[in-house]
Design a protein around this motif. Structure first.
Motif, PDB file in Angstrom:
ATOM      1  N   ALA A 228       1.164  -1.200   0.101  1.00 35.84           N
ATOM      2  CA  ALA A 228      -0.109  -0.458   0.386  1.00 35.84           C
ATOM      3  C   ALA A 228       0.900   1.293   0.218  1.00 35.84           C
ATOM      4  O   ALA A 228       0.399   2.568  -0.766  1.00 35.84           O
ATOM      5  CB  ALA A 228      -0.423  -0.400   0.752  1.00 35.84           C
ATOM      6  N   ILE A 229       1.940   0.816   0.832  1.00 33.78           N
ATOM      7  CA  ILE A 229       2.915   2.804   1.009  1.00 33.78           C
ATOM      8  C   ILE A 229       3.466   3.039  -0.799  1.00 33.78           C
ATOM      9  O   ILE A 229       3.345   3.697  -1.037  1.00 33.78           O
ATOM     10  CB  ILE A 229       3.945   2.153   2.052  1.00 33.78           C
ATOM     11  CG1 ILE A 229       3.545   1.833   3.058  1.00 33.78           C
ATOM     12  CG2 ILE A 229       5.242   3.462   1.906  1.00 33.78           C
ATOM     13  CD1 ILE A 229       4.554   1.898   4.202  1.00 33.78           C
ATOM     14  N   ALA A 230       3.937   1.173  -1.140  1.00 34.13           N
ATOM     15  CA  ALA A 230       4.098   1.595  -2.719  1.00 34.13           C
ATOM     16  C   ALA A 230       3.415   2.118  -3.430  1.00 34.13           C
ATOM     17  O   ALA A 230       3.598   2.943  -4.389  1.00 34.13           O
ATOM     18  CB  ALA A 230       4.556   0.197  -3.216  1.00 34.13           C
ATOM     19  N   GLU A 231       2.174   1.492  -3.529  1.00 37.08           N
ATOM     20  CA  GLU A 231       1.394   2.250  -4.302  1.00 37.08           C
ATOM     21  C   GLU A 231       0.367   3.254  -4.068  1.00 37.08           C
ATOM     22  O   GLU A 231       1.155   4.215  -5.352  1.00 37.08           O
ATOM     23  CB  GLU A 231       0.010   1.372  -4.254  1.00 37.08           C
ATOM     24  CG  GLU A 231       0.185  -0.060  -5.196  1.00 37.08           C
ATOM     25  CD  GLU A 231      -0.841  -1.176  -4.519  1.00 37.08           C
ATOM     26  OE1 GLU A 231      -1.260  -1.953  -5.183  1.00 37.08           O
ATOM     27  OE2 GLU A 231      -1.967  -0.575  -3.883  1.00 37.08           O
ATOM     28  N   ARG A 232       0.666   3.440  -2.744  1.00 37.06           N
ATOM     29  CA  ARG A 232       0.062   5.854  -3.086  1.00 37.06           C
ATOM     30  C   ARG A 232       1.877   6.513  -3.747  1.00 37.06           C
ATOM     31  O   ARG A 232       1.261   7.369  -3.867  1.00 37.06           O
ATOM     32  CB  ARG A 232       0.503   6.145  -0.947  1.00 37.06           C
ATOM     33  CG  ARG A 232      -0.392   5.435  -0.849  1.00 37.06           C
ATOM     34  CD  ARG A 232      -1.036   5.648   0.722  1.00 37.06           C
ATOM     35  NE  ARG A 232      -0.654   5.930   1.534  1.00 37.06           N
ATOM     36  CZ  ARG A 232      -0.509   4.338   2.542  1.00 37.06           C
ATOM     37  NH1 ARG A 232      -0.922   3.721   2.093  1.00 37.06           N
ATOM     38  NH2 ARG A 232       0.937   4.124   3.402  1.00 37.06           N
ATOM     39  N   ALA A 233       2.700   5.608  -3.111  1.00 37.76           N
ATOM     40  CA  ALA A 233       3.928   6.517  -4.010  1.00 37.76           C
ATOM     41  C   ALA A 233       4.111   6.939  -5.458  1.00 37.76           C
ATOM     42  O   ALA A 233       4.176   7.505  -5.177  1.00 37.76           O
ATOM     43  CB  ALA A 233       5.213   6.052  -3.466  1.00 37.76           C
ATOM     44  N   LEU A 234       3.193   5.450  -5.676  1.00 38.43           N
ATOM     45  CA  LEU A 234       3.647   5.408  -7.418  1.00 38.43           C
ATOM     46  C   LEU A 234       2.605   6.615  -7.911  1.00 38.43           C
ATOM     47  O   LEU A 234       2.781   7.210  -8.499  1.00 38.43           O
ATOM     48  CB  LEU A 234       3.139   3.577  -7.730  1.00 38.43           C
ATOM     49  CG  LEU A 234       3.984   3.435  -7.966  1.00 38.43           C
ATOM     50  CD1 LEU A 234       3.975   2.105  -8.725  1.00 38.43           C
ATOM     51  CD2 LEU A 234       4.925   3.662  -9.122  1.00 38.43           C
ATOM     52  N   ALA A 235       1.641   6.542  -6.949  1.00 39.52           N
ATOM     53  CA  ALA A 235       0.050   7.827  -7.437  1.00 39.52           C
ATOM     54  C   ALA A 235       0.651   9.413  -7.582  1.00 39.52           C
ATOM     55  O   ALA A 235      -0.118  10.114  -7.312  1.00 39.52           O
ATOM     56  CB  ALA A 235      -0.884   7.432  -6.216  1.00 39.52           C
ATOM     57  N   GLU A 236       1.829   9.054  -5.735  1.00 37.60           N
ATOM     58  CA  GLU A 236       1.727  10.812  -5.799  1.00 37.60           C
ATOM     59  C   GLU A 236       3.114  11.186  -7.105  1.00 37.60           C
ATOM     60  O   GLU A 236       3.097  11.993  -6.932  1.00 37.60           O
ATOM     61  CB  GLU A 236       2.412  10.883  -4.440  1.00 37.60           C
ATOM     62  CG  GLU A 236       1.858  10.803  -3.406  1.00 37.60           C
ATOM     63  CD  GLU A 236       2.076  10.409  -2.634  1.00 37.60           C
ATOM     64  OE1 GLU A 236       3.488  10.676  -1.831  1.00 37.60           O
ATOM     65  OE2 GLU A 236       1.308  10.373  -1.302  1.00 37.60           O
TER      66      GLU A 236
END
Length: 236
Positions: A228-236
């Protein structure tokens, strides 16, 4: 293209124990971030850097990784099989050396997951490489540019880029699973299972281990919670 970094090794033989239960039925390299296997992020970096050939070592659920490799158009992929025994990072590289050629090559963990800064990290490694001075050039990350990492770092860099181990009571830069290495570092390396830390310490003793600080962000994808942390970082 320069012969430096025309070839790469992608380490993908691990059991992915800390990523269970996601790795009960697939190798960690095929765990997905936003529907994309981790190993594909590593291969995106290699393709962007113009790497012509990549070697993947396989062990756990090897048939799945080999099937994935057959579906890839580029770079050309060869498989180094560790069916009988996991050889760790150093032993796996020694076994694959005949496939990697005589020039400096990239090594990436299959779960290396970073966001580049202004210049791609692999290009920075290639541009920094000094054939006369270096046997290995590590990509390291300042702790403040990591996500999901709780350690104290691994190495410190001198002003001229020499890498040494951090002191036991100090803080260091974080090793993030990518480097450029010359095959000569493996001369007189042991056979069988061993860690690259052995050869890095040899290079330190000879003043031939160097590093650069990553200019972007590194995401530590070590457990299911980190996805989930990685997916948020990609979204940002």
């Amino acid at each position: 293209m320069s012969a430096v970094g025309a070839t790469a090794m992608v380490l993908a033989a691990g059991l992915g124990v800390r990523m269970r239960p996601l790795t009960n039925t697939r190798p960690k390299a095929l765990v997905e971030i936003k529907g994309k296997p981790l190993i594909e992020f590593a291969f995106d970096r290699l393709c962007a850097a113009g790497v012509e050939k990549a070697v993947i070592n396989v062990h756990y659920l090897a048939e799945q990784l080999e099937a994935w490799a057959r579906r890839q158009a580029e770079p050309r992929i060869e498989i180094s099989r560790e069916c009988e025994e996991l050889l760790d990072t150093g032993g796996g590289l020694v076994k694959a050396l005949p496939l990697l050629g005589s020039n400096p090559f990239f090594v990436l963990n299959s779960d290396s997951f970073w966001i580049d800064g202004a210049e791609p990290a692999l290009e920075r490694l290639r541009h920094t490489w000094d054939e006369a001075a270096m046997d290995c050039l590590l990509l390291l990350c300042p702790k403040e540019k990591t996500l999901g990492y709780q350690g104290r770092g691994d190495f410190v860099l001198s002003d001229d880029g020499h890498a040494t181990r951090r002191t036991t009571d100090g803080e260091g830069l974080v090793y993030i699973g990518a480097y450029l290495v010359h095959p000569r570092l493996f001369e007189a390396a042991p056979q069988g299972k061993f860690s690259m830390n052995l050869l890095w310490d040899r290079a330190i003793s000879r003043g031939r281990l160097f590093g650069i600080a990553h200019s972007g962000t590194w995401i530590h994808v070590g457990t299911p919670d980190a996805i989930a942390i990685a997916e948020r970082a990609l979204a940002e």
